[in-house]
Scaffold this motif. Structure first.
Motif, PDB file in Angstrom:
ATOM      1  N   SER A 104      17.819   7.459  -9.890  1.00  0.00           N
ATOM      2  CA  SER A 104      18.963   6.636 -10.270  1.00  0.00           C
ATOM      3  C   SER A 104      19.661   6.015  -9.069  1.00  0.00           C
ATOM      4  N   ILE A 105      19.705   6.737  -7.948  1.00  0.00           N
ATOM      5  CA  ILE A 105      20.370   6.191  -6.764  1.00  0.00           C
ATOM      6  C   ILE A 105      19.570   5.031  -6.189  1.00  0.00           C
ATOM      7  N   LEU A 106      18.275   5.271  -5.938  1.00  0.00           N
ATOM      8  CA  LEU A 106      17.451   4.207  -5.355  1.00  0.00           C
ATOM      9  C   LEU A 106      17.385   3.006  -6.295  1.00  0.00           C
ATOM     10  N   ASN A 107      17.218   3.258  -7.571  1.00  0.00           N
ATOM     11  CA  ASN A 107      17.149   2.153  -8.523  1.00  0.00           C
ATOM     12  C   ASN A 107      18.449   1.345  -8.532  1.00  0.00           C
ATOM     13  N   GLY A 108      19.569   2.045  -8.397  1.00  0.00           N
ATOM     14  CA  GLY A 108      20.847   1.346  -8.342  1.00  0.00           C
ATOM     15  C   GLY A 108      20.976   0.484  -7.101  1.00  0.00           C
ATOM     16  N   VAL A 109      20.514   1.027  -5.958  1.00  0.00           N
ATOM     17  CA  VAL A 109      20.551   0.253  -4.715  1.00  0.00           C
ATOM     18  C   VAL A 109      19.678  -0.995  -4.831  1.00  0.00           C
ATOM     19  N   LEU A 110      18.457  -0.819  -5.346  1.00  0.00           N
ATOM     20  CA  LEU A 110      17.546  -1.958  -5.479  1.00  0.00           C
ATOM     21  C   LEU A 110      18.079  -2.984  -6.477  1.00  0.00           C
ATOM     22  N   ILE A 119      20.526 -11.668   9.403  1.00  0.00           N
ATOM     23  CA  ILE A 119      19.917 -10.782   8.411  1.00  0.00           C
ATOM     24  C   ILE A 119      20.982  -9.830   7.860  1.00  0.00           C
ATOM     25  N   THR A 120      20.982  -9.658   6.550  1.00  0.00           N
ATOM     26  CA  THR A 120      21.865  -8.692   5.906  1.00  0.00           C
ATOM     27  C   THR A 120      21.080  -7.410   5.647  1.00  0.00           C
ATOM     28  N   LEU A 121      21.613  -6.278   6.116  1.00  0.00           N
ATOM     29  CA  LEU A 121      20.984  -4.984   5.880  1.00  0.00           C
ATOM     30  C   LEU A 121      21.771  -4.205   4.828  1.00  0.00           C
ATOM     31  N   MET A 122      21.062  -3.536   3.934  1.00  0.00           N
ATOM     32  CA  MET A 122      21.682  -2.680   2.922  1.00  0.00           C
ATOM     33  C   MET A 122      21.071  -1.286   3.035  1.00  0.00           C
ATOM     34  N   TYR A 123      21.911  -0.294   3.237  1.00  0.00           N
ATOM     35  CA  TYR A 123      21.415   1.080   3.388  1.00  0.00           C
ATOM     36  C   TYR A 123      20.907   1.596   2.047  1.00  0.00           C
ATOM     37  N   SER A 124      19.761   2.228   2.076  1.00  0.00           N
ATOM     38  CA  SER A 124      19.128   2.688   0.830  1.00  0.00           C
ATOM     39  C   SER A 124      19.667   4.029   0.327  1.00  0.00           C
ATOM     40  N   ILE A 125      20.476   4.715   1.098  1.00  0.00           N
ATOM     41  CA  ILE A 125      21.041   6.040   0.806  1.00  0.00           C
ATOM     42  C   ILE A 125      19.935   7.099   0.797  1.00  0.00           C
ATOM     43  N   VAL A 126      18.982   6.969  -0.109  1.00  0.00           N
ATOM     44  CA  VAL A 126      17.832   7.875  -0.141  1.00  0.00           C
ATOM     45  C   VAL A 126      16.619   7.121   0.383  1.00  0.00           C
ATOM     46  N   ASP A 127      15.537   7.846   0.606  1.00  0.00           N
ATOM     47  CA  ASP A 127      14.328   7.175   1.083  1.00  0.00           C
ATOM     48  C   ASP A 127      13.784   6.249  -0.009  1.00  0.00           C
ATOM     49  N   ILE A 128      13.121   5.199   0.440  1.00  0.00           N
ATOM     50  CA  ILE A 128      12.538   4.246  -0.502  1.00  0.00           C
ATOM     51  C   ILE A 128      11.184   4.792  -0.915  1.00  0.00           C
ATOM     52  N   ALA A 129      11.249   5.736  -1.828  1.00  0.00           N
ATOM     53  CA  ALA A 129      10.053   6.459  -2.256  1.00  0.00           C
ATOM     54  C   ALA A 129      10.253   6.943  -3.678  1.00  0.00           C
ATOM     55  N   ASP A 167       0.823  -1.217   0.000  1.00  0.00           N
ATOM     56  CA  ASP A 167       0.000   0.000   0.000  1.00  0.00           C
ATOM     57  C   ASP A 167       0.854   1.263   0.000  1.00  0.00           C
ATOM     58  N   THR A 168       2.106   1.153   0.440  1.00  0.00           N
ATOM     59  CA  THR A 168       2.980   2.329   0.482  1.00  0.00           C
ATOM     60  C   THR A 168       4.218   2.197  -0.397  1.00  0.00           C
ATOM     61  N   LYS A 169       4.608   0.979  -0.796  1.00  0.00           N
ATOM     62  CA  LYS A 169       5.870   0.771  -1.514  1.00  0.00           C
ATOM     63  C   LYS A 169       5.692  -0.069  -2.783  1.00  0.00           C
ATOM     64  N   LEU A 170       4.496  -0.084  -3.367  1.00  0.00           N
ATOM     65  CA  LEU A 170       4.257  -0.980  -4.491  1.00  0.00           C
ATOM     66  C   LEU A 170       5.210  -0.703  -5.656  1.00  0.00           C
ATOM     67  N   GLN A 171       5.368   0.550  -6.041  1.00  0.00           N
ATOM     68  CA  GLN A 171       6.228   0.871  -7.184  1.00  0.00           C
ATOM     69  C   GLN A 171       7.645   0.370  -6.955  1.00  0.00           C
ATOM     70  N   GLU A 172       8.158   0.602  -5.757  1.00  0.00           N
ATOM     71  CA  GLU A 172       9.528   0.211  -5.444  1.00  0.00           C
ATOM     72  C   GLU A 172       9.670  -1.316  -5.383  1.00  0.00           C
ATOM     73  N   LEU A 173       8.655  -1.999  -4.835  1.00  0.00           N
ATOM     74  CA  LEU A 173       8.689  -3.457  -4.742  1.00  0.00           C
ATOM     75  C   LEU A 173       8.586  -4.098  -6.127  1.00  0.00           C
ATOM     76  N   LEU A 174       7.783  -3.497  -7.004  1.00  0.00           N
ATOM     77  CA  LEU A 174       7.669  -4.024  -8.363  1.00  0.00           C
ATOM     78  C   LEU A 174       8.987  -3.848  -9.121  1.00  0.00           C
ATOM     79  N   TYR A 175       9.673  -2.728  -8.876  1.00  0.00           N
ATOM     80  CA  TYR A 175      10.975  -2.540  -9.520  1.00  0.00           C
ATOM     81  C   TYR A 175      11.972  -3.574  -8.996  1.00  0.00           C
TER      82      TYR A 175
END
Length: 468
Positions: A192-198, A178-188, A44-52
């Motif tokens: 290019s930065i968020l897409n690269g992290v994902l 659990i392995t954590l990866m910092y997103s650098i920017v918000d997951i919103a 409900d809040t992260k669909l676009q990011e989860l689909l990517y």
């Protein structure tokens, strides 16, 4: 010392909510089947990011299947969602208020965590997934990390892309892997930065899942072997920087003279002790040399590396060979010197600090436990032995009288014979009357080579009795 038990030992119930241990999934058709990865997320809040994220996983593994599990507050419809929120609640929820959008956020998190945990347990037990990944902020990370910790064993791939990965991650990781990866920017949104992290995260979980999947397939050599292989004796040892020489000597001796052993070293940072207790409780370790019990000192004195009030319980209740000592019990751990509580820095009439304080390095400051605290540490240890010890003949307590750490040896900055004696006497008095529990004072320091080899041989003698 010959001791007699005054009361039966308590059974141990792990303080951890999870019963999962190291992953040892039995080979089945799924071990060689198509790679399958689960995504946990609040659609409900992260669909676009989860689909990517889903699309990037498939780009790195075209033959993979992706199970997208919606753990959001409000139901969302999308053909890519494999397990929608309403289905998750219906199949895995024990009690579900309706609709979730009308209840407090904390209750939503609790409900969805329980459902996600049950869902992951189900998928893992069937061998249907080879890895799990999520992406989110503080609430999403709290929810998905709790589900991963509770449902999935050590060594099963778990990865979270989170805005909370740079900071205090203890509430999310705990004693899990659990392995954590910092997103650098918000997951919103998309940039290019968020897409690269994902994209990196997608590649990482694919690689991890493939490695895990490969481990589920027995080697051809194992399949062809007709000679039954004796399981290795898995020995857990606790270590701190100041007890590393002793642990290195123990490990060297065991691997050289007892090659049937497999050694697991746990860093006594709080989480290390809890990880060891978890592995004991889930029957993955068969013997313990608990050389470094400094987490108890942090618990009693108020340091930052406490393993909590349940330390020692699992090993004693399991009835396995257990060598117990007091390495580094002279010190409570804090961060840089400015983080040390004022009560330890108060000066006395001679203008000397009330406590002996030692800078281990720029990030860690050690505070010497005083005589009263040392007595309480000893009583804590003895109390756990008396309350939880299942097989007294499997427990030996060995006290290095010449120094419980390099700082406490004669002439060392933490030398305090009164405090040491309070610790030793607190243990000895506390287990008095227990017939099988042996308490030995060794006139050597904790890092003495002879002391270390002695601990190694003690545990192997107990192992021989235990296996017999």
């Amino acid at each position: 010392m010959e001791r007699k038990s005054a009361s039966p030992a308590k059974s141990f119930k792990p303080a951890l909510s999870s019963t999962a241990t190291v992953s040892t999934m039995t080979l089945n058709d799924n071990a060689t089947a198509r790679l399958s990865i689960a995504i946990l997320g609040t659609c409900d809040t992260k669909l676009q990011e989860l689909l990517y994220l889903r699309s990037q996983i498939l780009s790195h593994a075209e033959d993979a299947s992706v199970t997208l599990i919606d753990v959001g507050r409000s139901p969302i419809s999308d053909p890519a969602i494999t397990i929608p929120q309403d289905e998750l609640l219906q199949k895995y929820g024990s009690f579900t208020p309706a609709p979730l959008s009308t209840v407090p956020r904390s209750q939503v998190t609790q409900t969805m965590t329980e459902c996600a945990t049950a869902c992951l347990e189900d998928l893992h037990s069937k061998g249907s997934i080879h890895g799990v990944i999520s992406a989110g902020g503080s609430s999403g990370t709290s929810l998905t990390s709790a589900a991963m910790r509770r449902a999935l064993p050590f060594l099963f791939p778990k990865l979270i892309v989170s805005t909370m990965a740079s900071g205090d991650t203890a509430p999310f990781v705990g004693e899990s892997d659990i392995t954590l990866m910092y997103s650098i920017v918000d997951i919103a949104g998309s940039n290019s930065i968020l897409n690269g992290v994902l994209d990196n995260a997608a590649g990482a979980i694919v690689g991890m899942a493939r490695a895990y999947q490969k481990r589920q397939i027995p080697s051809q050599q194992s399949e062809d072997s007709t000679v039954p292989q004796k399981p290795k004796t898995k020995i857990g040892i606790t270590m701190f920087g100041v007890t590393t020489p002793a642990v290195d000597r123990i490990r060297e001796h065991l691997t050289t003279h007892h090659p049937s052993t497999e050694i697991y070293i746990f860093h006594a940072t709080g989480h290390g002790g809890r990880a060891m207790e978890r592995l004991i409780a889930t029957h993955h370790l068969t013997a313990i040399i608990d050389l470094t019990t400094s987490e108890i000192t942090d618990h009693i004195v108020g340091g930052v590396l406490s393993a909590g009030p349940h330390r020692l319980e699992a090993g004693l209740a399991a009835g396995i060979p257990y060598i117990l000592s007091v390495g580094a019990c002279d010190m409570a751990n804090f961060g840089p010197r400015h983080t040390v509580p004022e009560r330890f820095l108060t000066t006395n009439t001679n203008n000397n600090t009330a406590r002996k304080i030692h800078a281990h390095n720029e990030a860690v400051t050690l505070v010497r436990a005083n005589a009263e605290e040392s007595r309480r540490i000893g009583e804590f240890i003895a109390g756990k032995v008396r309350e939880y010890c299942r097989r007294q003949e499997m427990v030996e307590i060995v006290l290095p009288v010449a120094g419980i750490s390099p700082l406490s040896v004669q002439g060392g900055p933490f030398e305090d014979r009164e405090a040491d004696e309070g610790l030793f006497a607190g243990i000895e008095r506390g287990v008095e009357g227990m017939v099988g529990v042996r308490v030995v004072r060794e006139e050597r320091d904790v890092n003495d080579g002879g002391f270390a080899v002695g601990l190694a041989e003690r545990v192997m003698r107990l192992v021989a009795v235990w296996e017999g």
